[in-house]
Design a protein around this motif. Structure first.
Motif, PDB file in Angstrom:
ATOM      1  N   ALA A 155       0.806  -1.221   0.000  1.00  0.00           N
ATOM      2  CA  ALA A 155       0.000   0.000   0.000  1.00  0.00           C
ATOM      3  C   ALA A 155       0.838   1.270   0.000  1.00  0.00           C
ATOM      4  O   ALA A 155       0.388   2.305  -0.495  1.00  0.00           O
ATOM      5  CB  ALA A 155      -0.939   0.002   1.203  1.00  0.00           C
ATOM      6  N   GLY A 156       2.066   1.201   0.559  1.00  0.00           N
ATOM      7  CA  GLY A 156       2.832   2.429   0.729  1.00  0.00           C
ATOM      8  C   GLY A 156       4.231   2.427   0.175  1.00  0.00           C
ATOM      9  O   GLY A 156       4.882   3.481   0.134  1.00  0.00           O
ATOM     10  N   GLY A 157       4.735   1.277  -0.266  1.00  0.00           N
ATOM     11  CA  GLY A 157       6.115   1.220  -0.726  1.00  0.00           C
ATOM     12  C   GLY A 157       6.315   1.879  -2.082  1.00  0.00           C
ATOM     13  O   GLY A 157       5.409   1.905  -2.927  1.00  0.00           O
ATOM     14  N   SER A 158       7.508   2.406  -2.302  1.00  0.00           N
ATOM     15  CA  SER A 158       7.846   2.927  -3.629  1.00  0.00           C
ATOM     16  C   SER A 158       7.902   1.757  -4.606  1.00  0.00           C
ATOM     17  O   SER A 158       7.998   0.592  -4.219  1.00  0.00           O
ATOM     18  CB  SER A 158       9.202   3.632  -3.590  1.00  0.00           C
ATOM     19  OG  SER A 158      10.232   2.692  -3.298  1.00  0.00           O
ATOM     20  N   GLU A 159       7.856   2.080  -5.892  1.00  0.00           N
ATOM     21  CA  GLU A 159       7.882   1.012  -6.901  1.00  0.00           C
ATOM     22  C   GLU A 159       9.173   0.207  -6.808  1.00  0.00           C
ATOM     23  O   GLU A 159       9.166  -1.032  -6.911  1.00  0.00           O
ATOM     24  CB  GLU A 159       7.744   1.611  -8.306  1.00  0.00           C
ATOM     25  CG  GLU A 159       7.625   0.585  -9.409  1.00  0.00           C
ATOM     26  CD  GLU A 159       6.417  -0.326  -9.248  1.00  0.00           C
ATOM     27  OE1 GLU A 159       6.503  -1.492  -9.700  1.00  0.00           O
ATOM     28  OE2 GLU A 159       5.406   0.101  -8.669  1.00  0.00           O
ATOM     29  N   SER A 160      10.294   0.884  -6.589  1.00  0.00           N
ATOM     30  CA  SER A 160      11.569   0.168  -6.491  1.00  0.00           C
ATOM     31  C   SER A 160      11.604  -0.725  -5.253  1.00  0.00           C
ATOM     32  O   SER A 160      12.124  -1.853  -5.307  1.00  0.00           O
ATOM     33  CB  SER A 160      12.743   1.159  -6.461  1.00  0.00           C
ATOM     34  OG  SER A 160      12.647   2.021  -5.332  1.00  0.00           O
ATOM     35  N   LEU A 161      11.044  -0.258  -4.150  1.00  0.00           N
ATOM     36  CA  LEU A 161      11.023  -1.068  -2.934  1.00  0.00           C
ATOM     37  C   LEU A 161      10.139  -2.295  -3.125  1.00  0.00           C
ATOM     38  O   LEU A 161      10.502  -3.411  -2.714  1.00  0.00           O
ATOM     39  CB  LEU A 161      10.517  -0.223  -1.759  1.00  0.00           C
ATOM     40  CG  LEU A 161      10.551  -0.896  -0.379  1.00  0.00           C
ATOM     41  CD1 LEU A 161      11.982  -1.208   0.042  1.00  0.00           C
ATOM     42  CD2 LEU A 161       9.877  -0.013   0.663  1.00  0.00           C
ATOM     43  N   LYS A 162       8.991  -2.112  -3.769  1.00  0.00           N
ATOM     44  CA  LYS A 162       8.106  -3.250  -4.009  1.00  0.00           C
ATOM     45  C   LYS A 162       8.754  -4.255  -4.957  1.00  0.00           C
ATOM     46  O   LYS A 162       8.643  -5.469  -4.747  1.00  0.00           O
ATOM     47  CB  LYS A 162       6.763  -2.755  -4.552  1.00  0.00           C
ATOM     48  CG  LYS A 162       5.903  -2.074  -3.486  1.00  0.00           C
ATOM     49  CD  LYS A 162       4.505  -1.784  -3.954  1.00  0.00           C
ATOM     50  CE  LYS A 162       4.452  -0.574  -4.829  1.00  0.00           C
ATOM     51  NZ  LYS A 162       3.058  -0.123  -5.083  1.00  0.00           N
ATOM     52  N   ARG A 163       9.422  -3.774  -5.993  1.00  0.00           N
ATOM     53  CA  ARG A 163      10.098  -4.686  -6.908  1.00  0.00           C
ATOM     54  C   ARG A 163      11.191  -5.475  -6.199  1.00  0.00           C
ATOM     55  O   ARG A 163      11.449  -6.640  -6.513  1.00  0.00           O
ATOM     56  CB  ARG A 163      10.714  -3.907  -8.065  1.00  0.00           C
ATOM     57  CG  ARG A 163       9.707  -3.256  -8.992  1.00  0.00           C
ATOM     58  CD  ARG A 163       9.023  -4.254  -9.872  1.00  0.00           C
ATOM     59  NE  ARG A 163       7.994  -3.630 -10.697  1.00  0.00           N
ATOM     60  CZ  ARG A 163       7.080  -4.293 -11.364  1.00  0.00           C
ATOM     61  NH1 ARG A 163       7.063  -5.625 -11.300  1.00  0.00           N
ATOM     62  NH2 ARG A 163       6.166  -3.674 -12.081  1.00  0.00           N
ATOM     63  N   GLU A 164      11.811  -4.841  -5.225  1.00  0.00           N
ATOM     64  CA  GLU A 164      12.891  -5.495  -4.486  1.00  0.00           C
ATOM     65  C   GLU A 164      12.372  -6.555  -3.512  1.00  0.00           C
ATOM     66  O   GLU A 164      12.965  -7.636  -3.385  1.00  0.00           O
ATOM     67  CB  GLU A 164      13.692  -4.440  -3.719  1.00  0.00           C
ATOM     68  CG  GLU A 164      14.792  -5.007  -2.831  1.00  0.00           C
ATOM     69  CD  GLU A 164      15.442  -3.954  -1.970  1.00  0.00           C
ATOM     70  OE1 GLU A 164      16.217  -4.333  -1.061  1.00  0.00           O
ATOM     71  OE2 GLU A 164      15.173  -2.743  -2.177  1.00  0.00           O
ATOM     72  N   LEU A 165      11.265  -6.273  -2.831  1.00  0.00           N
ATOM     73  CA  LEU A 165      10.827  -7.118  -1.726  1.00  0.00           C
ATOM     74  C   LEU A 165       9.672  -8.060  -2.052  1.00  0.00           C
ATOM     75  O   LEU A 165       9.668  -9.217  -1.630  1.00  0.00           O
ATOM     76  CB  LEU A 165      10.413  -6.234  -0.538  1.00  0.00           C
ATOM     77  CG  LEU A 165      11.487  -5.418   0.157  1.00  0.00           C
ATOM     78  CD1 LEU A 165      10.868  -4.582   1.264  1.00  0.00           C
ATOM     79  CD2 LEU A 165      12.564  -6.332   0.733  1.00  0.00           C
ATOM     80  N   VAL A 166       8.674  -7.571  -2.755  1.00  0.00           N
ATOM     81  CA  VAL A 166       7.394  -8.290  -2.829  1.00  0.00           C
ATOM     82  C   VAL A 166       7.474  -9.635  -3.538  1.00  0.00           C
ATOM     83  O   VAL A 166       6.860 -10.611  -3.079  1.00  0.00           O
ATOM     84  CB  VAL A 166       6.302  -7.390  -3.437  1.00  0.00           C
ATOM     85  CG1 VAL A 166       4.995  -8.163  -3.606  1.00  0.00           C
ATOM     86  CG2 VAL A 166       6.094  -6.171  -2.549  1.00  0.00           C
ATOM     87  N   PRO A 167       8.194  -9.789  -4.660  1.00  0.00           N
ATOM     88  CA  PRO A 167       8.248 -11.118  -5.282  1.00  0.00           C
ATOM     89  C   PRO A 167       8.742 -12.208  -4.335  1.00  0.00           C
ATOM     90  O   PRO A 167       8.198 -13.330  -4.339  1.00  0.00           O
ATOM     91  CB  PRO A 167       9.215 -10.909  -6.455  1.00  0.00           C
ATOM     92  CG  PRO A 167       9.051  -9.462  -6.820  1.00  0.00           C
ATOM     93  CD  PRO A 167       8.878  -8.770  -5.498  1.00  0.00           C
ATOM     94  N   ASP A 168       9.721 -11.910  -3.496  1.00  0.00           N
ATOM     95  CA  ASP A 168      10.222 -12.911  -2.545  1.00  0.00           C
ATOM     96  C   ASP A 168       9.226 -13.164  -1.410  1.00  0.00           C
ATOM     97  O   ASP A 168       9.160 -14.270  -0.873  1.00  0.00           O
ATOM     98  CB  ASP A 168      11.567 -12.473  -1.960  1.00  0.00           C
ATOM     99  CG  ASP A 168      12.711 -12.626  -2.958  1.00  0.00           C
ATOM    100  OD1 ASP A 168      12.532 -13.377  -3.941  1.00  0.00           O
ATOM    101  OD2 ASP A 168      13.764 -12.004  -2.762  1.00  0.00           O
ATOM    102  N   LEU A 169       8.445 -12.142  -1.056  1.00  0.00           N
ATOM    103  CA  LEU A 169       7.388 -12.350  -0.057  1.00  0.00           C
ATOM    104  C   LEU A 169       6.268 -13.206  -0.640  1.00  0.00           C
ATOM    105  O   LEU A 169       5.686 -14.039   0.054  1.00  0.00           O
ATOM    106  CB  LEU A 169       6.827 -11.008   0.407  1.00  0.00           C
ATOM    107  CG  LEU A 169       7.791 -10.075   1.150  1.00  0.00           C
ATOM    108  CD1 LEU A 169       7.124  -8.729   1.422  1.00  0.00           C
ATOM    109  CD2 LEU A 169       8.260 -10.700   2.463  1.00  0.00           C
TER     110      LEU A 169
END
Length: 409
Positions: free
Chosen positions: A107-121
């Motif tokens: 909901a709040g992460g930058s696009e780069s942060l989401k690309r970095e973290l979310v696939p592994d989550l």
């Protein structure tokens, strides 16, 4: 009826959604259910169950397709959670807990942060934990005392968090903290992603608890922990908004867990009553037992309609969904506790034994009445909402504040 939620009129699923739900039902019958008692014996993270749910694409339902998820609706997730919880609270809470810990990032992460973290989550190779609750602030989020202050292109965070689910296995924490020189109350709160490996992060040993095993909790201390500005979720001061959005989804999840457990308890008690003989007759042949089962079944079906309609409201983006989530969370978790107690009673002395599942169901049911806002907190929220709505509506046509008290007609 509540013993079988298949083809419920409030649930219309696409073919691929129905296929996933059928697969979950098979997992419950073949693996998760038979293994539930073993998983619950020790309060350590249920890695085998978690990896199974990841491999089957169930964990991925919490995430958008663009980051490796499946974009599942809340209604589908409620059905999945319900099926899992009918046999194993741990497996259901692994799904709701993934949502709870990851939602602020989405909901709040930058696009780069989401690309970095979310696939592994989404695939389960990394885990997050939502570090919100503190020793002096539980349901009252506005009283959080953890602090952050600007420092070297980022912020320094200090504070202690309590009862943090998955803390012992988390790779990153979502931390809600108050600006050091900012306003008190909810307006001064912001949220950050903090790596577990960051200097100054300390996780305690797991804290023993009554039930809800397989998803341990711990304390987390943050001592002069530096995180870069890019770790901020949303904008400064939006920590409360992100927390409320996250807790809204979690409350619907708690209601779904309670619904599933109540259904499972009634099925166990009904099958036991059919097979158990007392004075030459099955327990279920007695009218008193039939009436008891009938009342539980009716209440569960009503609760199911409440949970499903709340999920539909969430999927539509209804403005009043938070109030309905509070109603569902309060009503269904309280109902589940009552039903599990009554179902255990139907098993007599066997219900009290660890060899039978209902003592585990009873211990787990209590947590649903406490987590993500106690039933008492939700009663207050609901009461305020109802009174506020009443104040905005036209006066009821039968209400007269100055009636003729001498009228005898």
């Amino acid at each position: 009826m509540p013993l079988n939620a298949c083809n419920h009129p409030l649930v219309q699923l696409a073919p691929e959604e129905a296929e996933l739900l059928a697969r979950v039902r098979q997992l419950v019958a073949g693996q998760i259910g038979p293994d539930a008692a073993r998983v619950a014996r020790e309060d350590v993270f249920a890695w085998e169950t978690f990896r199974l749910l990841c491999a089957e694409g169930v964990v991925a339902t919490a995430f958008p397709r663009e980051y490796g998820g499946t974009d599942a609706s809340m209604l589908l997730r409620v059905r999945i959670i319900e099926e899992l919880a009918s046999a194993c609270s741990t497996s259901a809470s692994l799904i709701t807990g993934t949502d709870l810990s990851s939602r602020p990032i989405l909901a709040g992460g930058s696009e780069s942060l989401k690309r970095e973290l979310v696939p592994d989550l989404a695939n389960g190779t990394q885990q997050a934990a939502f570090a919100l609750t503190e020793p002096g602030a539980g349901s009252d989020v506005a009283r959080l005392a953890a602090r952050y202050a600007p420092a070297d292109g980022g912020v320094i965070i200090n504070g202690r968090k309590k009862f943090i689910t998955r803390a012992s296995v988390a790779d990153v924490f979502v931390v809600v903290a108050r600006e050091d020189a900012g306003p008190e109350g909810s307006k001064g709160l912001s949220a950050f992603v903090v790596p577990r490996a960051a200097p100054g992060v300390t996780v305690s040993a797991d804290i023993p608890k009554l039930g809800w095993h397989g998803v341990p909790i711990a304390m987390v201390d943050f001592e002069n922990v530096h995180v870069p500005r890019g770790a901020l979720l949303g904008r400064e001061g939006e920590g409360m908004r992100l927390a409320q959005d996250t807790l809204l989804r979690a409350r619907i999840g708690h209601a779904a867990i309670a619904l599933g457990r109540a259904c499972g308890a009634l099925l166990i008690a009904s099958q036991y009553a059919n097979q158990r003989k007392v004075f030459g007759q099955s327990v279920g042949s007695h009218q008193g037992i039939q009436w008891m089962v009938a009342q539980m079944a009716a209440r569960i079906e009503a609760a199911r309609c409440l949970v499903y309609s709340t999920a539909q409201r969430y999927d539509r983006g209804d403005a009043d969904v938070a109030a309905h989530a509070s109603v569902a969370k309060m009503h269904v978790t309280d109902l589940c506790m009552n039903i599990v107690v009554d179902c255990l009673q139907l098993l007599g002395g066997n219900g009290y034994l660890k060899a039978y599942p209902l003592e585990r169901f009873l211990r787990d049911a209590k947590m649903n009445q406490i987590g993500e806002g106690t039933s008492e907190i939700h009663k207050t929220l609901i009461g305020r909402y109802v009174l506020g709505m009443a104040a905005q509506m036209p006066q009821h046509p039968c209400l007269d504040f100055e009636p003729d008290l001498h009228c005898h007609d």
